[in-house]
Structures are given as structure tokens and as C-alpha cells.
Design an enzyme around this catalytic site. Structure first.
Site, PDB file in Angstrom:
ATOM      1  N   VAL A  64      43.078 -12.036  -7.987  1.00  0.00           N
ATOM      2  CA  VAL A  64      43.475 -11.295  -9.187  1.00  0.00           C
ATOM      3  C   VAL A  64      44.169  -9.998  -8.807  1.00  0.00           C
ATOM      4  O   VAL A  64      43.957  -9.450  -7.713  1.00  0.00           O
ATOM      5  CB  VAL A  64      42.255 -10.975 -10.081  1.00  0.00           C
ATOM      6  CG1 VAL A  64      41.658 -12.253 -10.653  1.00  0.00           C
ATOM      7  CG2 VAL A  64      41.188 -10.204  -9.306  1.00  0.00           C
ATOM      8  N   HIS A  65      44.996  -9.506  -9.739  1.00  0.00           N
ATOM      9  CA  HIS A  65      45.604  -8.189  -9.536  1.00  0.00           C
ATOM     10  C   HIS A  65      45.933  -7.487 -10.849  1.00  0.00           C
ATOM     11  O   HIS A  65      46.264  -6.308 -10.856  1.00  0.00           O
ATOM     12  CB  HIS A  65      46.874  -8.312  -8.695  1.00  0.00           C
ATOM     13  CG  HIS A  65      48.033  -8.955  -9.415  1.00  0.00           C
ATOM     14  ND1 HIS A  65      48.102 -10.307  -9.623  1.00  0.00           N
ATOM     15  CD2 HIS A  65      49.149  -8.421  -9.972  1.00  0.00           C
ATOM     16  CE1 HIS A  65      49.226 -10.590 -10.269  1.00  0.00           C
ATOM     17  NE2 HIS A  65      49.870  -9.459 -10.496  1.00  0.00           N
ATOM     18  N   LYS A 113      54.871 -36.356   1.065  1.00  0.00           N
ATOM     19  CA  LYS A 113      55.689 -35.932   2.191  1.00  0.00           C
ATOM     20  C   LYS A 113      56.792 -34.998   1.698  1.00  0.00           C
ATOM     21  O   LYS A 113      57.387 -35.241   0.651  1.00  0.00           O
ATOM     22  CB  LYS A 113      56.299 -37.144   2.889  1.00  0.00           C
ATOM     23  CG  LYS A 113      55.300 -37.934   3.726  1.00  0.00           C
ATOM     24  CD  LYS A 113      55.988 -39.075   4.465  1.00  0.00           C
ATOM     25  CE  LYS A 113      54.970 -39.853   5.302  1.00  0.00           C
ATOM     26  NZ  LYS A 113      55.609 -40.972   6.044  1.00  0.00           N
ATOM     27  N   GLU A 117      51.748 -24.058  -0.441  1.00  0.00           N
ATOM     28  CA  GLU A 117      52.134 -25.332  -1.046  1.00  0.00           C
ATOM     29  C   GLU A 117      52.365 -26.420   0.001  1.00  0.00           C
ATOM     30  O   GLU A 117      52.683 -27.557  -0.357  1.00  0.00           O
ATOM     31  CB  GLU A 117      53.369 -25.142  -1.924  1.00  0.00           C
ATOM     32  CG  GLU A 117      53.083 -24.282  -3.145  1.00  0.00           C
ATOM     33  CD  GLU A 117      54.266 -24.158  -4.085  1.00  0.00           C
ATOM     34  OE1 GLU A 117      55.397 -24.506  -3.668  1.00  0.00           O
ATOM     35  OE2 GLU A 117      54.075 -23.707  -5.228  1.00  0.00           O
ATOM     36  N   ARG A 129      58.979 -17.657 -14.748  1.00  0.00           N
ATOM     37  CA  ARG A 129      59.198 -18.370 -13.488  1.00  0.00           C
ATOM     38  C   ARG A 129      59.095 -19.884 -13.697  1.00  0.00           C
ATOM     39  O   ARG A 129      58.487 -20.599 -12.912  1.00  0.00           O
ATOM     40  CB  ARG A 129      58.192 -17.914 -12.411  1.00  0.00           C
ATOM     41  CG  ARG A 129      58.400 -16.488 -11.921  1.00  0.00           C
ATOM     42  CD  ARG A 129      57.668 -16.278 -10.600  1.00  0.00           C
ATOM     43  NE  ARG A 129      57.855 -14.941 -10.068  1.00  0.00           N
ATOM     44  CZ  ARG A 129      56.936 -13.992 -10.093  1.00  0.00           C
ATOM     45  NH1 ARG A 129      55.763 -14.234 -10.627  1.00  0.00           N
ATOM     46  NH2 ARG A 129      57.172 -12.795  -9.569  1.00  0.00           N
ATOM     47  N   LYS A 160      49.528 -21.255 -17.558  1.00  0.00           N
ATOM     48  CA  LYS A 160      48.879 -19.985 -17.461  1.00  0.00           C
ATOM     49  C   LYS A 160      48.795 -19.319 -18.821  1.00  0.00           C
ATOM     50  O   LYS A 160      49.486 -19.696 -19.766  1.00  0.00           O
ATOM     51  CB  LYS A 160      49.551 -19.088 -16.452  1.00  0.00           C
ATOM     52  CG  LYS A 160      50.996 -18.731 -16.675  1.00  0.00           C
ATOM     53  CD  LYS A 160      51.475 -17.872 -15.489  1.00  0.00           C
ATOM     54  CE  LYS A 160      52.947 -17.827 -15.344  1.00  0.00           C
ATOM     55  NZ  LYS A 160      53.326 -17.026 -14.147  1.00  0.00           N
TER      56      LYS A 160
END
Length: 452
Positions: free
Chosen positions: A114-115, A233, A310, A357, A380
Site C-alpha cells: 500500500v501507499h 510462455k 509478471e 492505465r 480496482k
């Protein structure tokens, strides 16, 4: 004589009134805080009501039942360092007992990075909190000191919750994000809680499954002994992430180091995979991550790649013989409900909130899609942009959690109470408290008796 009788009557009247007033004060003091009616200037009186679009997700709407939120000062409580922990856990409606033997026997570990968005973090933490689990909170090094102090104050009230011993200045798509998880994993291995699997979250996630459902899912035949790291892959169009050298502009963004600066091949001839940054990992796999030379070398090699979280987890999970590995897993494992912009028209019908984003920040009209998917978590949310979406999902989730409980439900665990319309003439909120105070099995028995 008459004067004496008058004085005696006045005295008895005053005495009687004093007894009544003292009794009322005593009863009000004795009545649990969570059941006392709100005063006009109390925090509960200023609660934002549930939106009309939320009624479909809350029971009783067809019978004229309205839901009244009791929880409106989440951020204020977290910022108040002078509160006693007993008051904080009660007034913020934390669940303080394991809700089933099955959950108690299968504790989970959570990593939460968190921030910002303190209110959203507190509501997320409250939703996933269970006393048998363990929680490592990574507070970004660039977060304000007020924010960090508030999280520290909150964590100090729970003996199974702590802040990461080392904080990173996390950069979007940077190695620092991966390192933050590794830091927490090191701390979690020292915990006395015998956790079975670890799940990672960010501050803008919110659970869809209850803790009991998470335990059921992770103990299912498919996932009992496996890690969940959805991915495949590395596609050709993603190879620039690991074929070119990148550098992290601390706390800002990641850029290529220079034109055409290539990286060497991955260590140990590993096949690089691409997947999500989110996972559910076995404890033995975490031990492998922290002790294996292959895992250590891949971590070092990943320092100058783009968004290494990722590829790191999913690549390690495809090494044959690694604890919990799932070689042919593909995109299996429904960890996150996310609406990506480029999947509009295929995986979903569009974002009803707005995109940031290329990820949807959910609005209230996105909830049917989230609930029907029944992923582990959804991402989110923003507490300022679309607060009604979070209000509704939070209440829907808490209703589900309490309805699945096999122990009596304590009144302080309720985030909202039912208020019967005046025309129905019954006290809905107290009826709900009495109903939830029964165990799951007692409620089922009553339902069967009514049906029979």
C-alpha cells in the site's frame, strides 16, 4: 400536616424521577454500543446511504427492507492514534473469532502493498481479516509519515499483523514491486502462524470470495498441492521486457537503459513465462523462492527487466520438480476480476467507471459482472471516485461472510443493519441481530422447520 404531606409527596416524586432517569442512563450504558440508536450528530447519522443500484445485491429489498450503514468514519479511526484497540476493533467491526473449524485449520498468509487510499486499505484489511491468518503489510517508502503511522497504529492492534521489516520505494512496473513481496515472504517465514498458502494484494483490491470460500478453493482437488500463477510462455510481443535492459526511475517509472542494449539469456536455461503479478503460493514454494540458487539467480537477472513480477513467479512455477509447480496450468486460477480496456467487447461489455492505465476503476454498474465471475478478488477500486461501488460490494461480501459462519455472530461484526419500513411494523435491525447470533446449523434447522 398538609404542608408535611405535600413535602413528602414532592420528595417521593423527585425520588421516583431520579430512579427512572438513572435506570435509563444505566440501560443505555449497558446496551452494546453497536446497538444504540444513532444521535443526530453522531458519525453513523452522517453515513452515506446505499445507492439505489445496490438494492439488488442486498436481501429484503422486495419486502420493503432498507439497509442502514453504521460505518462512516473509517479513515478518522485509523488516524486517531489514541484509541484503545478494543474500541477500534469493535467500532470498525472487525471479525474477532474464527468463523469455522475448517478455516481455523487452514490459516492463510496475506501480503498487502500500500501507499495511498488509507480508507480503502482499512476496508480491504477489515474484509480479509480473520484472527487465524497472518498479514504482512508493505508500506511504500514514499508514503507520507502520517499514512505510515496510521497503518502502524492499526497493525499494532492485531498480534497476527505486522509491517514489512524493509520498505521499498515502489515504482510501477519496476523491480521494487517484486522486491516488496520477497521482503514480506522473508518475514512471513518467521511467523509463528502455520499458514498454508500466501496471497498477495495491493491497496485497491477487494475480496469477492469469503475467507471460507478461499479455503475451500485452495483445498480443492485442482489446487490443494499446487501454486496458482496464471500465465503462458512469453509471447513474442512481450519479449522486449526481458530481452532489453531497463532501469528504474525510483518512485516514478521504468525506461530502457539505452537504444538496443540487450540482456543476456536467463540463468539456468530457464524458459521465461508471462503472467499476472498476483498469485496463491504454497509455503514450500516460498521456501524454494528464498533458498534455491535458481530462484536467487532469476531474481538477480530480473533486476533490469520491465515489470518482473509478471514473469518471475510464473517462470519459477513452471520448473519441473519445484514444490507445488503447475507445468500445464496456463491461465487457470481465477485470482482477479479485472476489466482490461483491450478486452472490451470480448471478456466484458465495458467499464462503467473509468479506465486508469487501461484498467477499469469500478462503478456500481460493474458489480453484476464482478459478482457473477466469482473471482478471488477484484481490482480496482477508488474510495473517492465511485464510493457507492465499494459500499455495495463491501456490504454484499460481509453479508455472505456472516451467513456462512458456523459460530454465533457478534453484533459488532455487522457493517449495516436492516430497517423495516414503517408500514411493515417490525423491528428489522434487532430481528437481524437475533438471526445472525445463531450458528449456521441452527439457522438451517429453523429454515427446514419452516419448510416442513
Amino acid at each position: 400536616m398538609c404542608l408535611l404531606e405535600g413535602t413528602k409527596c414532592s420528595f417521593l416524586l423527585c425520588l421516583g424521577m431520579s430512579i427512572i432517569i438513572c435506570s435509563l442512563i444505566y440501560l443505555r450504558t449497558w446496551m452494546p454500543t453497536e446497538l444504540q440508536p444513532s444521535q443526530p450528530n453522531s458519525p453513523a447519522a452522517s453515513c452515506r446511504p446505499f445507492s439505489a443500484g445496490c438494492k439488488a445485491f442486498l436481501p429484503g429489498a422486495e419486502k420493503g427492507v432498507e439497509w442502514s450503514r453504521r460505518d462512516c468514519q473509517v479513515e478518522g479511526y485509523a488516524l486517531n492514534g489514541g484509541l484503545q484497540c478494543s474500541n477500534l476493533t469493535r467500532d470498525l467491526h472487525f471479525i474477532t473469532k474464527p468463523l469455522s473449524l475448517e478455516e481455523e485449520a487452514y490459516p492463510l498468509a496475506f501480503i498487502v502493498t500500500v501507499h495511498k487510499e488509507l480508507e480503502l486499505f482499512v476496508r480491504l484489511f477489515r474484509a480479509i481479516y480473520m484472527p487465524q491468518n497472518v498479514y504482512c503489510i508493505h508500506v511504500d517508502a514514499k508514503a507520507s509519515w502520517e499514512y505510515r503511522r496510521a497503518v502502524e497504529n492499526l497493525a499494532s492492534c492485531f498480534n497476527n499483523t505486522f509491517l514489512s521489516s524493509k520498505s521499498e520505494t515502489v515504482t510501477y512496473a519496476g523491480f521494487s514491486r517484486l522486491q516488496a513481496d520477497v521482503n514480506c515472504m522473508k518475514d512471513l517465514t518467521k511467523s509463528k502462524v502455520g499458514w498454508k498458502k500466501v496471497v498477495n494484494l495491493c491497496g485497491q483490491d477487494f475480496p469477492v470470495k469469503s475467507n471460507w470460500e478461499l479455503v475451500q478453493y485452495m483445498q480443492s482437488k485442482e489446487w490443494r498441492d499446487r501454486n496458482m500463477t496464471p500465465g503462458v510462455k512469453q509471447p513474442v510481443w512481450m519479449r522486449h521486457r526481458t530481452h532489453l535492459q531497463h532501469k528504474e526511475i525510483t518512485g516514478s517509472h521504468v525506461v530502457p537503459k539505452g537504444p538496443g542494449l540487450k540482456k543476456g539469456p536467463p540463468p539456468h536455461n530457464l524458459q521465461v513465462y508471462f503472467g499476472t503479478a498476483y498469485y496463491a503460493l504454497t509455503r514450500d514454494f516460498v521456501g524454494f523462492v528464498l533458498k534455491s540458487p535458481a530462484a536467487h539467480d532469476l531474481l538477480e537477472w530480473s533486476k533490469d527487466t520491465f515489470s518482473p513480477d509478471e514473469h518471475y513467479w510464473v517462470t519459477l512455477n513452471h520448473i519441473k520438480g519445484v514444490p507445488g509447480s503447475h507445468i500445464d496450468g496456463g491461465w487457470e486460477g481465477d485470482i482477479r476480476a479485472i476489466k482490461w480496456r483491450d478486452q472490451e467487447g470480448r471478456a466484458h461489455s465495458g467499464c462503467k467507471g473509468h479506465y486508469i492505465r487501461d484498467i477499469c476503476v469500478y462503478g456500481i454498474e460493474d458489480l453484476p459482472w464482478i459478482i457473477n465471475r466469482n473471482s478471488m478478488f477484484a481490482n480496482k477500486f477508488e474510495s473517492k471516485s465511485f464510493p457507492e461501488a465499494l459500499d455495495c460490494l463491501e456490504q454484499w461480501h460481509r453479508n455472505k461472510v456472516l451467513n456462512q459462519a458456523t459460530v454465533p455472530v457478534e453484533p459488532s461484526w455487522l457493517l449495516a443493519t436492516q430497517i423495516q419500513s414503517k408500514s411493515s411494523g417490525s423491528s428489522g435491525s434487532f430481528a437481524l441481530v437475533r438471526w445472525l447470533s445463531l450458528s449456521k446449523w441452527e439457522r438451517e434447522e429453523i429454515k427446514l422447520r419452516k419448510m416442513g
